[in-house]
Design a protein around this motif. Structure first.
Motif, PDB file in Angstrom:
ATOM      1  N   CYS A 121       8.798   5.242  -8.653  1.00 16.21           N
ATOM      2  CA  CYS A 121       7.529   5.790  -8.162  1.00 16.21           C
ATOM      3  C   CYS A 121       6.988   4.962  -7.002  1.00 16.21           C
ATOM      4  O   CYS A 121       6.067   5.383  -6.325  1.00 16.21           O
ATOM      5  CB  CYS A 121       6.493   5.863  -9.276  1.00 16.21           C
ATOM      6  N   TYR A 122       7.556   3.800  -6.766  1.00 15.96           N
ATOM      7  CA  TYR A 122       7.185   2.934  -5.636  1.00 15.96           C
ATOM      8  C   TYR A 122       5.767   2.385  -5.723  1.00 15.96           C
ATOM      9  O   TYR A 122       5.263   1.844  -4.750  1.00 15.96           O
ATOM     10  CB  TYR A 122       7.353   3.654  -4.290  1.00 15.96           C
ATOM     11  N   CYS A 131       5.385  11.055  -6.316  1.00 17.08           N
ATOM     12  CA  CYS A 131       5.478   9.719  -5.711  1.00 17.08           C
ATOM     13  C   CYS A 131       6.098   9.716  -4.324  1.00 17.08           C
ATOM     14  O   CYS A 131       5.610   9.055  -3.413  1.00 17.08           O
ATOM     15  CB  CYS A 131       6.297   8.821  -6.618  1.00 17.08           C
ATOM     16  N   HIS A 132       7.193  10.437  -4.160  1.00 17.94           N
ATOM     17  CA  HIS A 132       7.980  10.227  -2.942  1.00 17.94           C
ATOM     18  C   HIS A 132       7.374  10.880  -1.703  1.00 17.94           C
ATOM     19  O   HIS A 132       7.891  10.718  -0.614  1.00 17.94           O
ATOM     20  CB  HIS A 132       9.430  10.687  -3.154  1.00 17.94           C
ATOM     21  N   GLU A 180       4.593  -0.563  -3.161  1.00 19.11           N
ATOM     22  CA  GLU A 180       3.474  -0.266  -2.281  1.00 19.11           C
ATOM     23  C   GLU A 180       2.380  -1.324  -2.411  1.00 19.11           C
ATOM     24  O   GLU A 180       1.733  -1.696  -1.453  1.00 19.11           O
ATOM     25  CB  GLU A 180       2.921   1.111  -2.661  1.00 19.11           C
ATOM     26  N   HIS A 236     -10.583   0.833  -5.872  1.00 21.44           N
ATOM     27  CA  HIS A 236     -11.567   1.923  -5.937  1.00 21.44           C
ATOM     28  C   HIS A 236     -13.009   1.445  -5.961  1.00 21.44           C
ATOM     29  O   HIS A 236     -13.788   1.790  -6.841  1.00 21.44           O
ATOM     30  CB  HIS A 236     -11.267   2.834  -7.143  1.00 21.44           C
ATOM     31  N   GLU A 248      14.615   8.621   4.004  1.00 14.90           N
ATOM     32  CA  GLU A 248      15.180   7.283   3.798  1.00 14.90           C
ATOM     33  C   GLU A 248      16.544   7.179   4.491  1.00 14.90           C
ATOM     34  O   GLU A 248      16.836   6.192   5.167  1.00 14.90           O
ATOM     35  CB  GLU A 248      15.324   7.032   2.298  1.00 14.90           C
ATOM     36  N   ASN A 297      -3.639   7.358   3.486  1.00 14.63           N
ATOM     37  CA  ASN A 297      -3.883   6.261   2.558  1.00 14.63           C
ATOM     38  C   ASN A 297      -3.244   6.612   1.216  1.00 14.63           C
ATOM     39  O   ASN A 297      -3.661   7.554   0.551  1.00 14.63           O
ATOM     40  CB  ASN A 297      -5.405   6.076   2.410  1.00 14.63           C
ATOM     41  N   PRO A 298      -2.209   5.870   0.803  1.00 17.98           N
ATOM     42  CA  PRO A 298      -1.492   6.253  -0.414  1.00 17.98           C
ATOM     43  C   PRO A 298      -2.340   6.118  -1.677  1.00 17.98           C
ATOM     44  O   PRO A 298      -1.960   6.637  -2.725  1.00 17.98           O
ATOM     45  CB  PRO A 298      -0.304   5.286  -0.453  1.00 17.98           C
ATOM     46  N   GLU A 299      -3.470   5.432  -1.592  1.00 16.62           N
ATOM     47  CA  GLU A 299      -4.330   5.303  -2.767  1.00 16.62           C
ATOM     48  C   GLU A 299      -5.437   6.350  -2.748  1.00 16.62           C
ATOM     49  O   GLU A 299      -6.187   6.475  -3.714  1.00 16.62           O
ATOM     50  CB  GLU A 299      -4.958   3.904  -2.831  1.00 16.62           C
ATOM     51  N   ASN A 320     -11.337   3.100  -1.551  1.00 14.32           N
ATOM     52  CA  ASN A 320     -10.114   3.868  -1.300  1.00 14.32           C
ATOM     53  C   ASN A 320      -8.857   3.016  -1.284  1.00 14.32           C
ATOM     54  O   ASN A 320      -7.927   3.275  -0.534  1.00 14.32           O
ATOM     55  CB  ASN A 320     -10.229   4.661   0.012  1.00 14.32           C
ATOM     56  N   THR A 321      -8.874   1.957  -2.081  1.00 17.90           N
ATOM     57  CA  THR A 321      -7.655   1.201  -2.329  1.00 17.90           C
ATOM     58  C   THR A 321      -7.430   1.286  -3.829  1.00 17.90           C
ATOM     59  O   THR A 321      -8.173   1.986  -4.519  1.00 17.90           O
ATOM     60  CB  THR A 321      -7.818  -0.278  -1.941  1.00 17.90           C
ATOM     61  N   GLU A 322      -6.442   0.564  -4.315  1.00 10.26           N
ATOM     62  CA  GLU A 322      -6.202   0.606  -5.756  1.00 10.26           C
ATOM     63  C   GLU A 322      -7.375  -0.002  -6.547  1.00 10.26           C
ATOM     64  O   GLU A 322      -7.442   0.139  -7.750  1.00 10.26           O
ATOM     65  CB  GLU A 322      -4.884  -0.092  -6.109  1.00 10.26           C
ATOM     66  N   ARG A 338       4.784   7.543  -1.145  1.00 11.72           N
ATOM     67  CA  ARG A 338       5.331   6.193  -1.073  1.00 11.72           C
ATOM     68  C   ARG A 338       6.828   6.211  -0.807  1.00 11.72           C
ATOM     69  O   ARG A 338       7.493   7.148  -1.280  1.00 11.72           O
ATOM     70  CB  ARG A 338       5.048   5.455  -2.391  1.00 11.72           C
ATOM     71  N   PRO A 339       7.418   5.239  -0.152  1.00 14.37           N
ATOM     72  CA  PRO A 339       6.742   4.147   0.551  1.00 14.37           C
ATOM     73  C   PRO A 339       5.866   4.705   1.683  1.00 14.37           C
ATOM     74  O   PRO A 339       6.277   5.652   2.336  1.00 14.37           O
ATOM     75  CB  PRO A 339       7.890   3.313   1.137  1.00 14.37           C
ATOM     76  N   SER A 340       4.723   4.096   1.896  1.00  8.57           N
ATOM     77  CA  SER A 340       3.734   4.684   2.804  1.00  8.57           C
ATOM     78  C   SER A 340       4.150   4.612   4.264  1.00  8.57           C
ATOM     79  O   SER A 340       3.450   5.127   5.119  1.00  8.57           O
ATOM     80  CB  SER A 340       2.381   4.006   2.605  1.00  8.57           C
TER      81      SER A 340
END
Lengths: 302, 208, 760
Positions: free
Chosen positions: B79-80, A157-158, B84, C335, A93, A170-172, C331-333, A161-163
């Motif tokens: 946690c962002y 988290c860090h 996001e 799912h 950052e 893919n952050p998810e 693969n997103t929130e 994210r932020p991605s």
């Protein structure tokens, strides 16, 4: 260029917690990276400074102190490799804030000039898990034991994210730590809310302990339900919270917590004693036993 | 315009942390794009366990309320998740950090007392978590140098670091004042009711 | 002799500009110029004045100094056309671009002199522009056989047109025939659409090409040559009787694409009983070539070695109705990769009576009936990470599905999470009211995440009424996934060069007043190819397109004005550069001399920019006209900054700056061009030689050029010209390109300001 110079080299940014509280993480990092042929340098680093608390005080101060750290590596023309999400988030950052704005560059360089330093924005900040992931083949080659553990991966988290940090992850639905632990012969178990926060960040660990514990409790419950042998993380701060704060919960989970560099070290054949695994509050004895068993198994096969 | 008023206007123009100026900083977090859909609060790990409500904080900030002494600001684990996922691109976590920055700057905050030790530790030992004698010996046993090769163990460098911190004035800033509800909080009942009532807009006078 | 007519426009111009002084000035300007003024030039008196003077003084051309040509251009063209060729005139925009943006009356008057002088110089070179008649083909191509395509085709055949319908899938029908019921009437979708399917199938004037794609379109409006690729069905359509024997005996079980993976099919199948054409199809990927079908087929229709074939048809007009698809939220929130998180199209596939469960709501993972069914609205819609736009129909179809399921299973808990319910339409709000009264639980909150929890799911969502975050347990989640342009729709912007928006839906010429017309004459769009919309709007679109096409093709020939490009065969070296640069294939290179096909030419002028000999020129904006216009302006005010503004965007933005009464430095002088791609390097450099302080080009936003790539070509030209200016010591920074949409007046103001700063 000499051979030594051609070797992949980074400046290791250990971070306060790895060096001052969990030396096992620092130790295993040196061993692991030596074995995969990556050279690590040391520099005189301060705290990153911690993103939750210090960034919350004042962004510009946080950026300036962060850049001061990056300058240390810049002087030797190497990139910074962190082994902690907090350090990674902080330095990344700070670096981005510096790179994006002329005003920030002027501010930081004016402050740094007074202590004889300056920065040009040319150093990159990396996370060790990305370096390990790049060397997946070397990791497989250096591995002496197939650990055979069921592990619950905790990203923290860090890292995700932020991605913007990782345009290609893919952050998810990331698959980085999983690849590494699988290379080490572990099974990464899926569990509910896998990517959730540990509850320590943002100054909550120190400032609102009860909240941190509640978030942790939620996390540990899900890990326990998954039947994992241990939690594997990539952040000493999460590590500390997951390990040390377990004892403060009503529910006694007793789930061992390992930093990925420790896990990799164990797979590379370092004896747990040499890693000071006993500094963990939650005993890692059961895991060590399981690993021994796996080792014997693989030995007898040979 | 009285002299005092003139002075106040002058101060406002100078100090971006004055409420009206500060909103420009918040706008950089794109809070004006917020449609109050609640996606942030819905997935907030801290919100599930405490009173922090990101949507509400963004709403209050958006409406121009002065929320610098609000305890919830210090319950975010950064946690962002919210940032996001925000469908409108609001940098919610960054907005929280901006609000914290202002709270500190105005000295009118409500942040946990223990945070002050962190800043002194950072200045004295260049680390948020300093080395303890126990760990020193463990380090030696496992073959690490007793003292890490860090700034804390480089007296020359440490001095320069402290000069830099003093130049930034951060210790002074953090130690300055903690008023808010009057007392710093040590241990907080995290399920307390929101400390900001609606309609406190423009209250913003500092207690100094 | 040129006649200059200056309008007071009441106080609109008269209040800011000294019109009498201006009139005197031009009356004494040159012997071949006379000037007149009147209060309202657009009024009958004003128009009569122009007509009288043309006759009386035998004028060669007219300059109208008044408002923007976008305002009353048509009126003056019509008026002048009554006395001489309707293109023998030029306007001088002294209202929006002078009076309204220049607060100082003296400065405004001076600026008006320069603008009018430029217009006079251009008008001197105006030629007659003729028209021509070209034959048209009465056949129509409809791409996409969904509800819009089907409705459009029937409308057109009723009017006597022959329709070619190209459909990518194995059957026409589109999404509508996949639905169970439709809102707000709860009609059975198949019952309402199958008569349409049957009518299309039986209509002798409709040729259906299924499993086919349009791969190339050439020619001109009224006579498009279309290449179609027909993909193999591996079954001879002429022999297959759709008896189904092959399907019964096929050993393969594969996921059915038609049912979005909610059901299985054999390798040879027909997607639905009412398929048109009613023929089986072998899907090659899943077929194992065991030969069973070949053995059982009594009609001998199996053709394993069928190949794709390409053929050409000629049509007069084209309707594009290639429709939509939905986002994949795996693969997103959300799912969606979890078996019990399904899209609304998957729910429809389960719910249709002919579906895998005969219409019963059973969840995919274990076939159990859900106890708590949750619908998630705005999944990927109104979201900068997926679709910034609203998908418009989700609120209603979700309410529909919830209502239908609730009425069948009153015991089932049904929740709908929403941001806000958009129920605007006939009977919609009433429909939504009923849903709540039925006990469907509406939670106002955008679902933050769907957490897989074994076979069940946990939804995290804030109830924004109470401000409390909720954790809802659900055993089946239906996502109202955002609509996106289908692959076919996206392909059409490549194949037919129809302009698409940032969202990749095809864009109409004007979203309000020309909603189905495209910038390509004779090409129209209908249905969700343009934006998400409900079935009735697709049908409205299709009806309108049918009407537009029948108007366009009503005569055996169409008349077109030849304000197009023109090739001078004496200097043309037939290098073909112009043809390569023409996205409309308007240049015929087959004959002895190269010719512009007047009907295809869209008059953007990009051809004349690349021509190495100057043989091709755009008649309304010739090379010489633009240069003379610049000369005229600079002769009056050599300190000017010349802004070449494209007709579609830059010029409109400049007008809007005027409407907003913003301040624009009087140095700024606008020269209209049809497209920024019309501006040559010569145009960019020439003003500097004549003393101009700066030059800029105001073009459309990147990706939104109305002529596809004119602004990108201009960008390259500006780059080169900047280098030349640097070399010449004038300074490349004094030449700039600005991108702006037609609605961005403030951007034009900012660009002008920037130019003035740079060119001090």
């Amino acid at each position: 260029m000499s051979e030594a110079e051609m070797q992949e080299t980074y400046s290791l940014f250990p971070g306060c917690i790895a060096k001052n509280m969990y030396p096992s993480i620092e130790k295993s990092t040196y061993t692991v990276f030596e074995k995969i042929g990556v050279k690590l340098l040391n520099h005189r680093y301060s705290c990153c400074p911690a993103p939750g608390v210090f960034r919350g005080y004042d962004r510009k101060t946080h950026m300036t102190l962060g850049v001061r750290n990056i300058v240390m590596a810049r002087q030797d023309n190497v990139d910074v490799m962190t082994i902690c999400n907090g350090c990674y988030g902080s330095l990344w950052e700070a670096n981005e804030m510096f790179r994006k704005s002329k005003e920030n560059q002027d501010f930081v360089n004016e402050k740094l000039a007074k202590i004889g330093l300056s920065y040009d924005g040319k150093t990159n900040v990396l996370h060790f898990v990305d370096v390990l992931h790049k060397h997946l083949e070397d990791v497989r080659n250096a591995k002496e034991v197939d650990l055979g553990l069921k592990v619950a991966v905790h990203y923290g988290c860090h890292y995700l994210r932020p991605s913007e940090k990782h345009p290609d992850i893919n952050p998810e639905s990331p698959h980085v730590i999983e690849d590494v632990v699988e290379a080490l012969g572990c099974e990464s178990v899926d569990f509910k809310n896998k990517l959730s926060c540990c509850g320590a960040g943002g100054g909550v660990w120190s400032g609102a302990e009860e909240l941190g514990l509640r978030v942790l409790d939620e996390k540990l419950k899900n890990v326990r339900d998954s039947g994992a042998d241990c939690i594997v993380n990539i952040c000493p701060f999460c590590h500390m919270h997951l390990d040390q704060s377990q004892g403060k919960l009503e529910e006694r989970y007793k789930i061992p917590v390992l930093h990925l560099s420790e896990l990799t070290g164990l797979a590379f054949g370092i004896r747990p004693k040499h890693l000071a695994m006993h500094t963990h509050l939650i005993s890692t004895r059961d895991i060590e036993k399981k690993i021994k068993k796996s080792k014997k198994g693989s030995d007898s096969e040979e | 315009m009285s002299e005092a008023e003139a002075k106040k206007v002058e101060q406002m123009e100078e100090d971006p942390y004055e409420l009206e100026q500060f909103h420009k900083i918040l706008e950089d977090s794109k809070i004006l794009s917020c449609v109050q859909c609640g996606k942030c609060t819905g997935g907030c790990p801290a919100g599930r366990q405490s009173r922090i409500r990101i949507r509400e904080l963004v709403h209050l900030a958006h409406e121009g309320h002065d929320i610098k002494d609000c305890k919830e600001l210090w319950l975010c684990t950064t946690c962002y998740n919210c940032q996001e996922r925000c469908p409108k691109g609001v940098d919610t976590t960054e907005a929280i950090i901006s609000l914290r920055n202002r709270a500190i700057r105005k000295g009118d905050h409500n942040f946990p007392e223990i945070h002050t030790t962190a800043i002194t530790s950072l200045r004295d030992q260049a680390d948020g978590f300093p080395l303890s004698p126990d760990v020193e010996s463990i380090r030696s046993v496992i073959g690490l140098p007793k003292h890490p090769h860090d700034l804390a163990h480089d007296p020359e460098g440490l001095k320069k670091f402290q000069a830099l911190m003093d130049d930034l004035g951060i210790v002074e800033l953090v130690m300055k004042k903690q008023c808010g509800e009057g007392k710093p909080w040590k241990y907080v009942d995290i399920k307390y009711k929101p400390s900001v009532a609606r309609g406190t807009k423009k209250e913003g006078e500092s207690n100094e | 002799m040129i006649g200059v007519f200056i309008c007071f426009c009441g106080q609109n111009i008269g209040g800011y500009i000294n019109v009498p002084e201006l009139t005197d000035y031009f009356n004494n300007w040159r012997d071949d110029v006379v000037a007149f003024n009147t209060t309202f030039l657009c009024s009958e008196i004003g128009q009569d004045l122009i007509k009288d003077k043309i006759e009386e003084l035998n004028l060669d051309a007219v300059v109208v100094a008044s408002c923007s040509p976008k305002h009353h251009g048509g009126i003056f063209q019509n008026c002048i056309g009554q006395k001489m060729n309707q293109y023998r005139w030029e306007f001088a925009n002294i209202r929006e671009q002078c009076a309204w943006v220049t607060p100082n009356k003296k400065n405004a008057t001076e600026k008006a002199k320069a603008i009018i002088a430029g217009a006079i110089e251009k008008a001197m070179l105006m030629n007659d522009i003729g028209s021509t008649r070209v034959p048209v083909t009465k056949d129509v191509l409809i791409i996409g056989g969904g509800i819009a395509g089907m409705h459009g085709s029937l409308e057109l055949t009723d009017k006597g047109f022959h329709v070619h319908m190209v459909e990518k899938k194995e059957t026409i029908g589109g999404h509508m025939v996949q639905f169970d019921r439709v809102f707000p009437t709860d009609d059975c979708a198949m019952c309402t659409s199958s008569p349409i399917l049957a009518e299309v199938a039986m209509d002798p004037l409709i040729d259906i090409y299924s499993l086919s794609e349009v791969i190339e379109v050439k020619g001109r409006p009224g006579e498009y040559r279309v290449t179609i690729r027909r993909n193999p069905r591996y079954i001879d359509e002429s022999k297959c009787t759709a008896c189904g024997d092959c399907t019964t005996h096929c050993p393969v079980e594969a996921w059915s694409e038609w049912h979005y993976g909610m059901a299985t099919r054999a390798a040879t199948y027909k997607p639905l009983a009412q398929a048109v054409p009613l023929k089986n199809r072998i899907e090659k990927e899943s077929c194992i070539r065991c030969g069973t079908c070949e053995n059982v087929c009594k009609a001998n229709a199996i053709m394993y070695d069928q190949q794709p074939e390409e053929f050409e048809i000629t049509v007069g007009a084209i309707m594009i109705s290639t429709g939509y698809d939905i986002l994949d939220l795996s693969n997103t929130e959300y799912h969606q990769e979890h078996p019990n998180v399904i899209s609304h199209l998957q729910l429809e596939a389960i719910k249709v009576p002919s579906g895998p469960t005969a219409g019963e709501i059973l969840r995919p993972s274990d076939g159990k009936m859900p106890k708590h069914l949750v619908f998630v609205l705005c999944a990927g819609s109104r979201d900068r990470r997926h679709n910034v736009y609203c998908s418009k129909v989700c609120c209603m179809y979700t309410t529909k599905n919830a209502r239908l399921i609730k009425s069948e299973h009153p015991e089932m808990k049904i929740t709908i999470c929403y941001i806000d319910v958009r129920a605007a339409g006939r009977g919609y709000e009433e429909y939504f009211d009923k849903a709540r009264e039925m006990g469907i639980n509406y939670v106002r909150g955008n679902v933050s995440e769907i957490v897989p929890n074994g076979e069940d799911l946990i939804l995290r969502v804030e109830d924004t009424f109470t401000g409390e975050p909720l954790e809802m347990e659900a055993d089946l989640v239906v996502l109202s996934s955002g609509m996106i342009p289908s692959q076919g729709t996206r392909d059409m912007s490549e194949v037919i060069h129809v302009v698409s928006g940032a969202d990749k839906f095809l864009a109409p010429v004007h979203v309000k007043i020309a909603p189905v017309d495209t910038a390509n004459t004779g090409v129209y769009i209908a249905g969700t190819v343009e934006a998400p919309k409900p079935i009735q709007e697709c049908i409205t679109d299709a009806g309108l397109v049918a009407s537009r096409i029948s108007t366009f093709l009503k005569d055996p020939e169409i008349e077109i004005d030849l304000k197009t490009s023109k090739i001078n065969p004496e200097i043309c070296i037939k290098c073909g550069t112009c043809a390569d640069n023409c996205v409309y294939d308007a240049i015929d290179t087959t004959g002895e001399d190269f010719k512009v096909q007047d009907v295809s030419c869209q008059a953007c002028g990009k051809c004349s920019v690349v021509c190495p000999t100057g043989a091709i020129d755009l008649q309304l904006f010739t090379e010489d006209q633009l240069i003379k216009q610049v000369d005229g302006i600079l002769a009056e005010d050599k300190d000017s900054i010349i802004g070449f503004c494209c007709y579609q965007c830059g010029y409109n933005a400049a007008d809007l700056a005027g409407t907003a009464k913003a301040f624009i430095d009087p140095k700024i002088k606008v020269v209209l061009v049809p497209c920024s791609g019309r501006v040559t390097i010569q145009h960019m450099l020439y003003p500097f030689f004549k003393g101009a302080k700066g030059v800029f080009v105001a073009a459309c936003l990147e990706g939104q050029c109305h002529y596809i790539d004119g602004n990108l070509q201009a960008k390259e030209k500006v780059k080169l010209a900047k280098k030349s200016l640097d070399l010449m010591g004038i300074g490349g920074r004094k030449l700039n390109l600005f991108n702006m949409s037609s609605a961005e007046g403030p951007k034009f103001v900012a660009a002008s300001k920037r130019m003035v700063e740079i060119c001090q």
